[in-house]
Structure formats: structure tokens, C-alpha cells
Enzyme design. Structure first.
Site, short mmCIF file in Angstrom:
data_model
loop_
_atom_site.label_atom_id
_atom_site.label_comp_id
_atom_site.label_asym_id
_atom_site.label_seq_id
_atom_site.Cartn_x
_atom_site.Cartn_y
_atom_site.Cartn_z
N GLU A 202 0.83 -1.16 0.04
CA GLU A 202 -0.07 0.08 0.12
C GLU A 202 0.79 1.32 -0.01
O GLU A 202 0.86 2.09 1.02
CB GLU A 202 -0.90 -0.11 1.30
CG GLU A 202 -1.97 0.94 1.05
CD GLU A 202 -3.05 1.03 2.16
OE1 GLU A 202 -3.78 1.72 2.36
OE2 GLU A 202 -2.90 -0.07 3.05
N ASN A 300 -12.03 2.72 3.87
CA ASN A 300 -12.20 3.50 5.06
C ASN A 300 -13.38 4.57 4.67
O ASN A 300 -13.27 5.19 3.58
CB ASN A 300 -10.75 4.45 5.38
CG ASN A 300 -9.66 3.47 5.61
OD1 ASN A 300 -8.94 2.99 4.79
ND2 ASN A 300 -9.50 3.21 6.94
#
Length: 390
Positions: A202, A300
Site C-alpha cells: 500500500e 475507510n
């Protein structure tokens, strides 16, 4: 028209089917028949959100600022987590489930931060919520531990995850002795009968090549259909020949990829005062062409990692279409049927099947993406949800 528990939608288009249809609801079941009528709207299966973080959600308003990097967000979120209580977690995660349900999500996989050998408070709270929400949103939990912790103290974690019917997960980013540590994680999964879900690579450093090791171990163990990799941002900046080779191996191994468009486009190449040049999206078109199943998910929502969002998979689809220049009709499964399967659920619109679906005032998927304020109605158990039309 509706009468005594029955209803008929005439001239609708159904995702994945050619032509127009009469969709009749009788009790909690559907019947389908071809229709000569048109203009009845677009019907999709229930959505599935295969990668979220309900433990972190709706904390953005108490953050001291907005971080611009992944690791700043991790640090800020960690400080906030020190004050989490059962009531706080239940209220925030419950609000996320309420919004997802209202928007038409029927299945979800939530990662739960697990940063010490002992099970975190959030794991117990979210397991209770999963029971409370059964039949409305099928909530599957995945532990999320740093790879180094899982490699050293993973036996107790894996035992608890297996007891609760969860998925074993790890954060992988440029770890030392990576193949060795991943081998231990796969050992745990084999020993306890667990599937795996990795946050991997990531970031935008070409040296981040954790996915290569995961693919190799997946192939070695014959874990096809049991390994999901989220993010893969570093693939977007690696040499094309390397990317093509690892994706070919991933397709052959049966690994799947979850793309998280909103969080990745927000955090990757986020430099204050500068327009981002890089999107942080894994090369998922190439992945699909290589035989890798691809899912899209919210990741998220309203926290340090991404300050926006509303658990609306139609919005996630819309963001991915724009960010990656997609034909939405080709990718509906990434937010519906394919994603549901990875969450342990079955979402389909079939003759004789359950009357769980989403009706949109849209002529086709392009129209759906183009008009976010068009009416939408979520049907569950043969009834439209009250207040679910937008």
C-alpha cells in the site's frame, strides 16, 4: 403495481441479462419473464462491500488534522484507538451498518486492527454486531495484524479467529525475511482452516513487492480461492514486464484483488499544495485480463485514512469508473455478485430466488453512474425499505 404482498416491475433491465423484463414479487420470492415494455429502470443484486474498517469509522471529526500519508494516518488512528470503548465502537460501527443496509449492501467484510497477541476490544464488539445484523447485512470479520506480529504470535490469534468464523489478515509492506514470515501465516491458515486477506504494498515504492511472495505461497500451498489481496498500489509504479509476470502468476494461483479507489486515490501521492500525478490504483484491468478476480470496496469511511464516504457501493463504483476510465457494465460484479461470494454470501436475481434487490431509476449502468441523485429503492424480503428511496 402492488396488491396484498405482490408487486410487479415492468420493462426493467436486470444487471447481467439482455433485454427487458417483468420482475414480479410474490411474498419473499421473485419471478422473471421477458417484457416488451421498456423504461422500467435498472435492477441490481444487493451490493457487497468486501473490505471495510468498521472499528475506525466515523472518527474523522475528532482527528487533530488530516494526514497526507498512509503512515501518518496509521499513527493518528492509533492514538485515537487508545480511547475506544465498547459503547463508542458499537455506536460508530452500528452507524456504518445502518448506512450500508439503507444503500443496499447485504454483505460486508470488516477488517479489525489486531496489534497485540490479545484480542482487541473491537473484535468482540463487532462479533456481537455481526450476530445482531444477521439476515440484514452478513458481516464477516478479518483480523488485521502487522505481519511481524502474526509471524511471531499468530497461533493464539488464528485460534480465536477460527473460533469466531473469521478470516486471518496481515499488513505486508517491505518486511524483512518476507517469504519466511508469510510461510508462517500460511501455516496458521492451513492448521486452522482459515482463508487469508492481506493489506499489501500500500504505497508507491517499486521495491514493495509483497504481492509476489503472496502469489508464490498461494500457488505452492494450493490456496486458490482462499487468498484476497487488498491495495497493491506499488504495482502501479513497477516495470510493466514485472507487473505482467506477477499478475499472470496470480491468475494461475487463483488469488483475487480488492481495489480500494477512494482511500488509495486520497492518500497516495498526497502532497500538500500539489495536484497528485499518481492515482495509487493497482493495474486491475490487467489483473482481470490475467485471470485475477477483481473486487471494489469502500475501505475507510470518515476516518484518518479517508475523511469522506457513506458506505454506498454505488458511489464506490462511480469513483472507480472515473478514476480508472471503466465501462461500468463490465464491472458490476465487482460490487455485487463476485464481492458477495468472497464475503461468504450469495447475491443474485433469479427466477424463484429471494426478492432482495435494488431498483434504480436508470436506463443502464452508464445512466446509473451519471446521475447519483436519481431515485433508488432497496427491496429486502419482498418489501421496499422504508426511507430507502433517494
Amino acid at each position: 403495481m402492488r396488491d396484498q404482498g405482490s408487486a410487479a416491475l415492468e420493462g426493467v433491465r436486470i444487471a447481467g441479462r439482455e433485454g427487458h423484463w417483468r420482475l414480479e414479487v410474490a411474498g419473499a420470492r421473485l419471478s422473471l419473464a421477458p417484457s416488451q415494455a421498456t423504461g422500467g429502470g435498472l435492477v441490481l443484486p444487493l451490493m457487497a462491500d468486501a473490505h471495510v474498517h468498521l472499528d475506525k469509522t466515523f472518527t474523522v471529526d475528532r482527528m487533530p488534522g488530516r494526514p497526507s500519508t498512509l503512515f501518518e494516518a496509521i499513527e493518528m488512528m492509533g492514538r485515537d484507538a487508545e480511547g475506544w470503548t465498547e459503547a463508542d465502537l458499537r455506536a460508530r460501527a452500528g452507524a456504518g451498518l445502518e448506512r450500508a443496509f439503507a444503500h443496499g449492501t447485504g454483505a460486508m467484510r470488516s477488517h479489525v486492527d489486531w496489534t497485540a497477541p490479545k484480542a482487541p476490544l473491537a473484535w468482540g464488539v463487532l462479533n456481537e454486531l455481526a450476530q445482531d445484523w444477521r439476515g440484514r447485512v452478513e458481516l464477516q470479520l478479518a483480523s488485521l495484524s502487522p505481519l511481524d506480529l502474526l509471524a511471531e504470535a499468530g497461533e493464539g490469534i488464528a485460534r480465536r479467529v477460527a473460533r469466531d468464523g473469521g478470516v486471518l489478515g496481515a499488513f505486508v509492506y517491505r518486511n524483512a525475511r518476507l517469504p519466511e514470515k508469510l510461510g508462517r501465516v500460511f501455516d496458521l491458515a492451513e492448521r486452522h482452516g482459515l482463508s487469508l486477506d492481506f493489506h499489501v504494498d500500500e504505497g508507491l515504492e517499486p521495491e514493495a513487492q509483497g504481492i509476489d511472495a503472496i502469489v508464490a505461497e498461494t500457488a505452492l500451498r494450493g490456496f486458490g480461492g482462499r487468498v484476497l489481496c487488498g491495495h497493491g498500489c506499488a504495482l502501479s509504479v513497477r516495470p510493466e514486464d514485472d507487473v505482467r509476470a506477477v499478475l499472470d502468476r496470480a491468475g494461475a494461483a487463483g488469488l483475487a484483488l480488492t481495489v480500494l479507489p477512494t482511500t488509495n486515490m486520497w492518500l497516495q501521492d498526497n502532497r500538500p499544495g500539489l495536484t497528485p500525478r499518481l492515482r495509487g490504483l493497482a493495474p486491475f484491468k490487467e489483473a482481470r485480463a490475467a485471470g485475477v478476480e477483481v473486487l471494489f470496496a469502500s475501505d475507510n469511511v470518515r476516518d484518518a485514512f479517508y475523511p469522506h464516504g457513506d458506505y454506498d457501493m454505488a458511489d464506490v463504483l462511480r469513483a472507480t469508473v472515473l478514476g480508472a476510465q471503466l465501462d461500468p457494465a463490465d464491472w458490476l460484479g465487482a460490487v455485487t455478485t463476485d464481492a458477495a461470494r468472497w464475503c461468504g454470501a450469495v447475491h443474485a436475481i433469479e427466477d424463484g430466488g429471494l426478492a432482495d434487490f435494488i431498483w434504480h431509476d436508470a436506463s443502464d449502468p452508464d445512466d446509473l453512474v451519471s446521475r447519483p441523485r436519481a431515485a433508488r429503492q432497496v427491496w429486502r424480503g419482498g418489501q421496499p425499505l422504508q426511507g430507502a428511496t433517494s
